[in-house]
Design a protein around this motif. Structure first.
Motif, short mmCIF file in Angstrom:
data_model
loop_
_atom_site.label_atom_id
_atom_site.label_comp_id
_atom_site.label_asym_id
_atom_site.label_seq_id
_atom_site.Cartn_x
_atom_site.Cartn_y
_atom_site.Cartn_z
N ARG A 192 -65.43 41.76 -23.71
CA ARG A 192 -66.75 41.48 -23.11
C ARG A 192 -66.76 41.79 -21.60
NH1 ARG A 192 -65.61 36.97 -26.44
NH2 ARG A 192 -66.99 36.78 -28.26
N ASP A 193 -66.30 42.97 -21.25
CA ASP A 193 -66.20 43.37 -19.84
C ASP A 193 -67.50 44.05 -19.43
OD1 ASP A 193 -65.66 44.59 -17.37
OD2 ASP A 193 -63.52 44.75 -17.84
N ARG A 194 -68.35 43.33 -18.72
CA ARG A 194 -69.65 43.85 -18.33
C ARG A 194 -69.52 45.01 -17.34
NH1 ARG A 194 -70.75 38.29 -19.00
NH2 ARG A 194 -72.57 37.91 -20.36
N THR A 242 -67.07 47.36 -17.03
CA THR A 242 -66.65 48.62 -17.65
C THR A 242 -67.52 48.99 -18.83
OG1 THR A 242 -65.10 47.55 -19.18
CG2 THR A 242 -64.27 48.14 -16.99
N GLY A 243 -68.28 48.03 -19.33
CA GLY A 243 -69.11 48.30 -20.49
C GLY A 243 -68.36 48.21 -21.80
N MET A 244 -67.12 47.64 -21.78
CA MET A 244 -66.35 47.52 -23.03
C MET A 244 -66.59 46.15 -23.64
SD MET A 244 -62.23 47.80 -23.75
CE MET A 244 -62.18 49.59 -23.68
N MET A 245 -67.24 46.15 -24.79
CA MET A 245 -67.48 44.90 -25.50
C MET A 245 -66.21 44.43 -26.21
SD MET A 245 -69.62 42.55 -26.44
CE MET A 245 -70.06 41.43 -27.76
N ALA A 246 -65.57 45.35 -26.92
CA ALA A 246 -64.33 45.03 -27.63
C ALA A 246 -63.34 46.16 -27.45
CB ALA A 246 -64.60 44.81 -29.11
N ASP A 247 -62.05 45.83 -27.50
CA ASP A 247 -60.98 46.82 -27.34
C ASP A 247 -60.49 47.27 -28.71
OD1 ASP A 247 -58.76 48.31 -26.79
OD2 ASP A 247 -57.82 46.84 -25.46
N PRO A 248 -60.89 48.46 -29.15
CA PRO A 248 -60.50 48.91 -30.50
C PRO A 248 -59.00 49.05 -30.67
CG PRO A 248 -62.29 50.27 -29.60
CD PRO A 248 -61.77 49.42 -28.48
N SER A 249 -58.25 49.23 -29.59
CA SER A 249 -56.80 49.41 -29.73
C SER A 249 -56.11 48.16 -30.22
CB SER A 249 -56.20 49.85 -28.39
OG SER A 249 -56.24 48.78 -27.43
#
Length: 435
Positions: free
Chosen positions: A173-175, A177-184
């Motif tokens: 939920r990193d507003r 960077t725009g990363m909601m979830a880390d697929p890795s």
């Protein structure tokens, strides 16, 4: 010596106090038992008593033979019911029953984790392999006990892998960077086994603050081995204290052999209570509840369990070990068949006496008929003898008996140091580990 550890105690949401003639009482509330308020009331009372959990057993069929007299009727889906209770309670655990026979593991993993999130860590799974209901799912016959447990082993492994496949920390939920979830951090499980082929990952993250406790019911050899590997607690039918002592010692030894601590698994027998202001009142309640019980059904139950036909026997004839068929294949629960065999071997009973025992006239659970003080004394004795780690309340006879159990017996156990006075945590797993 009395154990210092307090008991883990749950409350059944199956209205056992409405069994027999109990539903016919004017105060039974039977007309409301398919509505949420009926169960919310019980959950509120159980939480006020500081119990570990409420528990809903389940079957996937209707017992037509029992339907007309009040048993065998349909019930609400346990997981849906407990989701409704999640919003009405704050602390108490919510233990749902789901069979490993009839539901795909992916759906179970998702439903249980959804309940865990909705309740903020209070969901639990009572794992059953089912004894009936197969024809509702395209199976002409149920697999053997050994095959059902083989399937259950793989089922639980798949569910646990799915729960681990999407860790909560992946939800970044990193507003900025725009990363909601880390697929890795989210991985397929790519499971291909004897019974299941599941790619994964689960489409809901794990609730990271507490695991989902696993509970199992079954005392056969396969059931004990299964419980010793996976279960945090095991439900059991232990109609006498020695049966409970032996069962608990065996479970603890098996858990240690699996590399677990013996304390990791808890024996929680069902406790059938018929309580009254006096012993005479309690006995009257018990007898009124069972008045008119179908003798033919009891005889059929004995025949189904152990292959012994008592239909032509006089009531005063003794039943002995020599009368038991050898060998026999039970058409019912292996656990209950063994309990009935054990009773016949241990006690010198006539036919009429045998038919009144809980192994036949009931579920085989530990039974106390008496006052709150009587129940406190017997529970304390079982604790002193190392027979139990807790129990599941299944009050009988009347709504008033259920109220006595929760509002008088539970505080008495707290006064005796056998039940917490208040919760020290917010999750079901915490309650089990910190009674």
């Amino acid at each position: 010596m009395r154990r210092s550890k307090r008991l883990n105690i749950g409350m059944s949401l199956a209205p056992t106090w409405l069994s027999g003639n109990g539903w016919r009482r004017s105060d039974s509330g039977t007309h409301t038992m398919l509505g949420a308020e009926f169960f919310i009331d019980i959950a509120h009372r159980a939480e006020a008593a500081k119990l570990d959990f409420v528990f809903r057993p389940d079957t996937m069929f209707v017992n037509m033979a029992l339907l007309a007299k009040g048993g065998g009727f349909a019930s609400l889906d346990p997981t849906v019911l407990l989701a409704a209770l999640a919003r009405e309670t704050q602390k108490i655990g919510l233990l749902s029953t789901v069979s490993t026979m009839f539901m795909p593991p992916y759906i179970l993993a998702r439903q249980m984790m959804s309940l865990h999130w909705l309740s903020q860590g209070r969901a639990g799974w009572n794992i059953v392999t089912a004894l009936d209901g197969n024809q509702n799912f395209g199976l002409d016959a149920m697999p053997s006990s050994e095959d059902r447990y083989d399937r259950a082993h793989e089922y639980v492994e798949v569910v646990q892998a799915l729960w681990e496949s999407y860790p909560e920390k992946a939800m970044v939920r990193d507003r900025e960077t725009g990363m909601m979830a880390d697929p890795s951090l989210i991985r397929p499980i790519d499971h291909a086994g004897r019974h299941f082929k599941v790619k994964g990952p689960l489409n809901i993250p794990a609730f990271g603050r507490a695991p989902v406790p696993l509970v199992q019911a079954g005392a056969s050899e396969a059931g004990r081995q299964f419980a010793s590997r996976f279960a945090d607690a095991i439900f059991a039918s232990t109609p006498d204290m020695q049966a409970a002592i032996e069962f608990r010692l065996d479970l603890r030894a098996r858990a240690a052999a699996q590399g677990r601590s013996a304390d990791d698994i808890r024996l929680l027998p069902g406790l059938s209570l018929f309580l009254g202001a006096s012993r005479a009142e309690a006995m009257d309640l018990f007898e009124a509840t069972h008045a008119g019980a179908d003798r033919g059904r009891k005889l059929a139950h004995v025949l189904n369990l152990i292959g012994l036909d008592l239909s032509d026997w006089p009531d005063d004839r003794n039943v002995t070990v020599a009368d038991l068929p050898h060998p026999f294949i039970t058409r019912g629960s292996q656990t209950h068949a063994e309990l009935l065999q054990r009773l016949i071997a241990r006690e010198d009973l006539t036919v009429s006496q045998l038919l009144e025992r809980p192994e036949v006239n009931g579920s085989g659970h530990w039974r106390i008929i008496g006052t709150v003080e009587d129940a406190l004394a017997e529970i304390s004795q079982w604790v002193d003898e190392g027979a139990i780690d807790g129990f599941v309340l299944t009050p009988g006879g009347s709504t008033g008996c259920m109220h006595l159990a929760l509002e008088q017996l539970m505080p008495a156990l707290s006064d005796a140091g056998l039940l917490r006075r208040d919760y020290s945590g917010d999750t079901f797993a915490h309650h089990l580990q910190n009674p």
